[in-house]
Scaffold this active site. Structure first.
Site: not given
Ligand code: NAI
Length: 253
Positions: A8, A156, A114, A152, A10, A42, A12-13, A32
């Site tokens: 992941g 988690k 989460s 979701y 590409a 994935l 956010g976190i 990613d």
């Molecule tokens: P984001 O949406 O900004 O990034 C998610 C990344 O996962 C993207 O680059 C996307 O291309 C990749 N991805 C999605 N499906 C995929 C697949 N089938 N195969 C390969 N890559 C895939 O999300 P964010 O916010 O950075 O979240 C990162 C993690 O943190 C996630 O697991 C999310 O559930 C968790 N999280 C996020 C929170 C938030 O408020 N943003 C809060 C709690 C947990």
């Protein structure tokens, strides 16, 4: 130099974690479905296998894995996809790289849980149970009985419980591999931008109270992940660490 695998990466976190680790001199192998060293889906067994094989082509030793790839439980999102990406996409990547983690002589895995586990009521417990039973088909079928929003937090919770149950076993800490999880609250990333745009759930984006009166920044989660990857956290095994600006403390005093 340490080698860390971040999925992941590409966005956010995952992107913030990759930037932090590279800044401090680590080698990061990004995974990613787009814009990564290893491009793989994935959500599928085949895609996970390709991702593991591609990483193994690049390195014999992995010091850390951070499976950030995830999908939000939004309106119109397939609940089964939430199961396959969030839980199995994370756990199977980590399991696949266990030989390379064991070769590191002290490795660390940080899973992305989460604070929805304890702050969002009414999620589907049976999905978490079926994930932990390693039955992807049954977990997907059970998830399909409800909406993604209720699935979701279940995925988690399953990740957090997996870190706690597996983390203390011979397979993991017995090989010098520490499993821990972080539980972020609302973090400003493209995922939460999507939440705000959701026709039904958008109103909930800011409903959870925080003590800091703002969403978190991805860099604030990356900093915690960086600590959990480092030797400074060497006593932490099977921990689930909340970083949510106080939401869980307010809701579960
Ligand atoms: P984001 O949406 O900004 O990034 C998610 C990344 O996962 C993207 O680059 C996307 O291309 C990749 N991805 C999605 N499906 C995929 C697949 N089938 N195969 C390969 N890559 C895939 O999300 P964010 O916010 O950075 O979240 C990162 C993690 O943190 C996630 O697991 C999310 O559930 C968790 N999280 C996020 C929170 C938030 O408020 N943003 C809060 C709690 C947990």
């Amino acid at each position: 130099m340490r080698t860390v695998v971040v999925s992941g990466a590409a966005s956010g976190i995952g992107a913030a974690t990759t930037a932090l680790l590279r800044d401090q001199g680590d080698r990061v192998i990004t995974v990613d479905q787009r814009d990564a060293d290893v491009v793989a889906d994935l959500s599928t067994v085949a895609g996970r296998g390709e991702a593991v094989a591609a990483v193994q082509e690049l390195t014999d030793v992995v010091h850390g894995v951070v499976p950030c790839a995830g999908v939000a439980g939004l309106t119109g999102v397939d609940p089964a996809l939430v199961v396959s990406v969030n839980y199995f996409g994370a756990v199977e990547l980590v399991r696949g790289l266990r030989p390379q983690l064991a070769a590191a002589d002290g490795a660390s895995v940080v899973l992305l849980a989460s604070n929805s586990i304890t702050c969002q009521p009414g999620w589907r417990e049976s999905v978490a149970d079926l994930c932990l039973a390693d039955d992807e088909a049954a977990a997907r079928a059970d998830a399909a009985q409800t909406e993604a929003v209720h699935v979701y937090p279940a995925t988690k919770a399953a990740l957090a419980r997996w870190a706690r149950r597996e983390g203390v076993t011979e397979d993991w800490i017995g090989q010098g591999i520490r499993l821990n999880a972080v539980a972020p609250g609302m973090i400003a990333t493209p995922m939460t931008d999507q939440l705000r745009e959701d026709p039904e759930l958008g109103v909930f984006a800011d409903v959870y109270p925080t003590a800091v009166a703002r969403p978190g920044r991805p860099e604030e989660i990356a900093a915690l992940i960086g600590f959990l990857l480092s030797d400074a956290s060497s006593l932490m095994v099977g921990s689930v660490v909340y970083a949510d600006g106080g939401t869980d403390a307010i809701m579960n005093p």
